[in-house]
Enzyme design. Sequence first.
Site: not given
Length: 946
Positions: A629, A631-634, A650, A746
């Site tokens: 997966g 996302g914006g964070y990595g 993550k 969130d």
Amino acid sequence: MGQTRATHVFMLLTLIGFFLIATEGNDQDYITIRTLMDDWGIKPQSWVGSDPCANWEGIICNNSRITAISLADMSLKGQLSTVIDLSELQILDLSSNKDLTGPLPASIENLTKLVYLNLVDCRFSGPIPATIGSLKKLSYLSLKNNRFSGLIPPSMGYMSNLTFLDISGNKLTDSIPVSNGTTPGLDMLQNAKHFHFSNNQLSGSIPPQLFSSNMSLIHLLFDRNNFTGSIPSTIGLVKTLTAVRLDRNSLSGPVPSSLSNLSNVAELHLSNNRLTGPVPNLTDMTSLNYVDISNNTFDASDFPNWFSALISVTTLMMENTRLQGQVPRALFSLENLETVRLRNNNLSGSLDIGTTYGRRLHLIDLQKNNITSLGQNNEGSNYNLTLVENPICAGSQNNIAKKYCNISPTDYSNSTPPSNCPACSSGQVASPNCICAKPYKQRLVFTFVSFSNLGNSSYFKALSDNLTSSFQNKSHPVASVSLSHPSWDSFSQLELNIEIFRSGNRVSFNRAENSAITSVLSNQILEGRPINFGPYSLLPSADPGGSNKALIIGAAIGGSVLLSLLVLVGVYALHQKKRADKTLSDSILLMQRTGISSADGPQLKGARLFSFEELKKCTNGFSEANNIGSGGYGQVYRGGLPTGQMVAIKRAKRESMQGAPEFKIEVELLSRVHHKNLVSLVGFCLEHGEQMLVYEFVPNGDLRDTLSGKSGIRLDWMRRLNVALGAARGLAYLHEYANPTIIHRDIKSNNILLDKDLEPKVADFGLSKSMAASGMNSETTVKGTLGYLDPEYYMTQKLTEKSDVYSFGVVMLELITGRSPIEKGMYIVRLIRMTMDKTKDLYNLDDILDPFIGLQTELNGLEKFVDLAMSCVEELQDKRPRMGEVVKLLEKIIQIAALNATTKNPPSTAASYEEYASQDSKDIYSRDFDYSGVFAFEDRGSSSMT
Ligand SMILES: *[C@@H]1O[C@H](CO)[C@@H](O)[C@H](O)[C@H]1NC(C)=O
Ligand SMILES: *[C@@H]1O[C@H](CO)[C@@H](O)[C@H](O)[C@H]1NC(C)=O
Ligand SMILES: *[C@@H]1O[C@H](CO)[C@@H](O)[C@H](O)[C@H]1NC(C)=O
Ligand SMILES: *[C@@H]1O[C@H](CO)[C@@H](O)[C@H](O)[C@H]1NC(C)=O
Ligand SMILES: *[C@@H]1O[C@H](CO)[C@@H](O)[C@H](O)[C@H]1NC(C)=O
């Protein structure tokens, strides 16, 4: 296994050679393969067409190159030809093909990218080729149970990345090679964790140079060879060892005192040698579970008093070791002690077991000693005591003694409750869940287990739970595992029948699934197992016959965690702690400590510090295949820790890295919260300028993917209520019970993950705020996700728990509609408000409801659910309920839904899962291999973590 299958003449690697050429685009060779296939009749159903990379069973490709061949238990027949030229091959698993014969060709050296080579249980013979030493990337090498002969090639010392080396069960001779400056040797294998050399004809002395403090060995298995000379004292340098088997050799001389430096060793087998000198002093080996020093010629001595230090010991075997004097009564009060075997010694006087003996005590075997009387003893005891061939049993016996003077046979197959399932039709067996099926059957042999009381079914329950979940974690269609007929073989190994039952509608596994299961079992590394199970190997199943008598210890999904397991894991946690402490950087030390101090549960709940190398290794170098997966964070990677635990890692992008303080806050928050509906943090890494968080792996992806149909899982109404309730509980815990309390900030369907039982787990605390954190009131930027944002927070920047309640309300609306919060320009909260008509059935929402929600059930309680959701999305924070109230209301709604379940069909939540599981099984080969240090294949789409 496989008897029913047609066997094929299969010149395997000749064919592989051709695959390679074919995949490089040589048309002539496409034709040749087809011709050969036709000639030899090689036709697994999926092997059609001319491109082996087109979903052929057991073949995995990357960029049209073959990277993995996994054909365990496929009735392959023939030899490995000398044409091996698959330059991209990383995994080769041909285990359990008993008709694969002939030598391992020297050209194996040309598989330069090989990481994993598993040839367990084939019939390869001849010497191990010296060229194998060129496989510099090889991490896992198992040649167990073949017919290899000759020397261990010294060149194996060059395989610097080897972590798992198993050559047991062959006919290897001569001594173990060690390096001497000019020639290589096995002492160079400093990354190796496993030296499994059992059951060969190795001889000579065990070279002292083999061991050094640089080694990483955990398992040293040298039993059943012809080693002579003394045990080298250098063995005490390898502090990482957890299991040592030197039994059944011809070792002589005294046991070196350095052995007692091995404080992590849980299994110690020195039996059946010619060891002399004093009985070894094991005082400092405080992790010991299982000790066997029987059948040696130690100096005659009184019972050693070190036993009292061995608080974890379950099994003490000291037969025929020239013990004399009285058996100390304190021995029997050891808390975990199950079995004491002291046959054939000179123990004398009165036997005093006392009344405060350990509650696990199961067997005391004092046959052939000099016991003359019984002291204080417990009449109603539940342990077995055997005093056969002691003076007390001779002549006029008193009644008490009589009881202990016969050998009573123990039949463990009847010692646990039989299953009460109805009879199955012939050829079928009842699973632990009473479903008739044709299971996968094998007999497993465990080299060591930490216990000895085979009558204690909780051990087998724990083991079958473990096996079940490790199959399920890898998306194998396994419903349950039953274990039966445990017995000891003559080498103190535990044998067990295993039956594995398929999930879904089919009664048996197909060939590909069967092969995949054998492959998992044959690599000897059980995911999630406690350290003291395994390694193990397969024996052909001894058919139990009358299955009514069989001891069936089932593992239902989500079974309870057992005390024994907790103890083992606790020991493990301790090891981890020691290891982690060593590598801590000062800045992290404090928070690391706080994390670890709470590591008292069944999982390692405290945050552990991982090195960059460790995480790199367990994700196969952050490979694309492990990426699950982004996302914006990595990026998020899936990985397997050496313990077998699957994790999601993550890895923050450079641009999105938090400052060290924020990162620290997240780690601290996460390591403090423990709730079954919150994803737990396993650890983190702060090295090489990276920020990585390591979470428990949650296999069924996120709620968003489920609602959108992307993950293939369908949730019915009851299941949706359950997801809402679980997530609400997780949040309520954060708001009301965490100390200090936490606002998630969130909450959204992407951040609610579903575990294997579709229980929800709230994830991603990246934006979370601890209410105690300083400066939070001076927050200037509003954070969160569009569509879920609390309007009052947005406008006033006033952050309270009620902002999470708003977001949760949106998720509730998603749950009933299946829609994203903002779809086609329409905001879900507005859409419902506009459409809702409380005077109508289902509030007039029929057209907006997710079509899949009510396929099987009436939507009882739906209106109340909508009411609750709408109160959560009130404009004003004060009008919204607290999460605790939401939980209570959801519980009521579930009661209503379940009570009034005048269902169209039974509310079959299981059906949707089973359906999912059987869909998934198509992809059985795109699975990961267990050996986490090696390589992990991705079963795509099965998980995500944002
Ligand atoms: C390995 O491949 C090289 C190059 O193709 C070849 O020269 C060599 O003979 C091969 N090694 C063996 C043992 O066949
Ligand atoms: C050995 O493994 C490490 C880490 O897994 C890797 O960085 C290194 O490149 C490997 N060495 C070889 C020769 O493949
Ligand atoms: C190392 O061992 C090899 C083979 O046993 C031998 O030929 C060589 O002379 C030895 N070298 C040294 C430096 O002892
Ligand atoms: C190893 O020991 C066994 C039993 O002591 C013996 O039968 C066998 O001949 C020995 N083998 C070798 C190669 O010395
Ligand atoms: C055994 O070892 C312990 C700790 O190393 C020591 O205190 C004790 O005296 C030793 N016992 C004997 C009998 O040597």
